[in-house]
Scaffold this motif. Structure first.
Motif: not given
Length: 122
Positions: A82-97, A106-118
């Motif tokens: 949830x992003x409130x009081x958005x500012x121009x400097x918040x402009x970016x592609x946002x990724x889920x990880x 026996x190890x960590x694994x990680x995954x990325x989404x494709x991103x969404x533009x804000x």
């Protein structure tokens, strides 16, 4: 294997709000810690917010503290930002990880989404 799909980005004016969603596949999603990252043009990807697997602990970048809230619904395999009081400097592609420990590997694994533009207009 976990697949992440972000949604909810868009173009908004300064001061408005957006809610990003990250939908995950896989029955073990509740075992993964999840973070939101963002990357603005010409800048490195940066951590925005993080939440532990059960949702008991959260962390935020100083730049978004008090404005952004990360949450999750493990029953629905969803994580939100949830992003409130958005500012121009918040402009970016946002990724889920997502990061999780896989005992059989026996190890960590990680995954990325494709991103969404804000985009936040002034």
């Amino acid at each position: 294997q976990v697949q992440l799909v972000e949604s909810g980005g868009g173009l908004v004016q300064t001061g408005r709000s957006l809610r990003l969603s990250c939908a995950a596949s896989g029955s073990t999603f509740s075992r993964y810690a999840v973070s939101w990252y963002r990357q603005a043009p010409g800048k490195e990807r940066e951590l925005v917010a993080a939440i532990t697997s059960a949702g008991g602990n959260t962390n935020y970048a100083d730049s978004v503290k008090g404005r952004f809230t990360i949450s999750r619904d493990n029953a629905k395999n969803m994580v939100f930002l949830q992003m409130n009081s958005l500012k121009p400097e918040d402009t970016a592609v946002y990724y889920c990880h997502a990061v999780g420990w896989i005992a059989t590997l026996g190890q960590n694994v990680d995954y990325w989404g494709q991103g969404t533009q804000v985009t936040v207009s002034s």
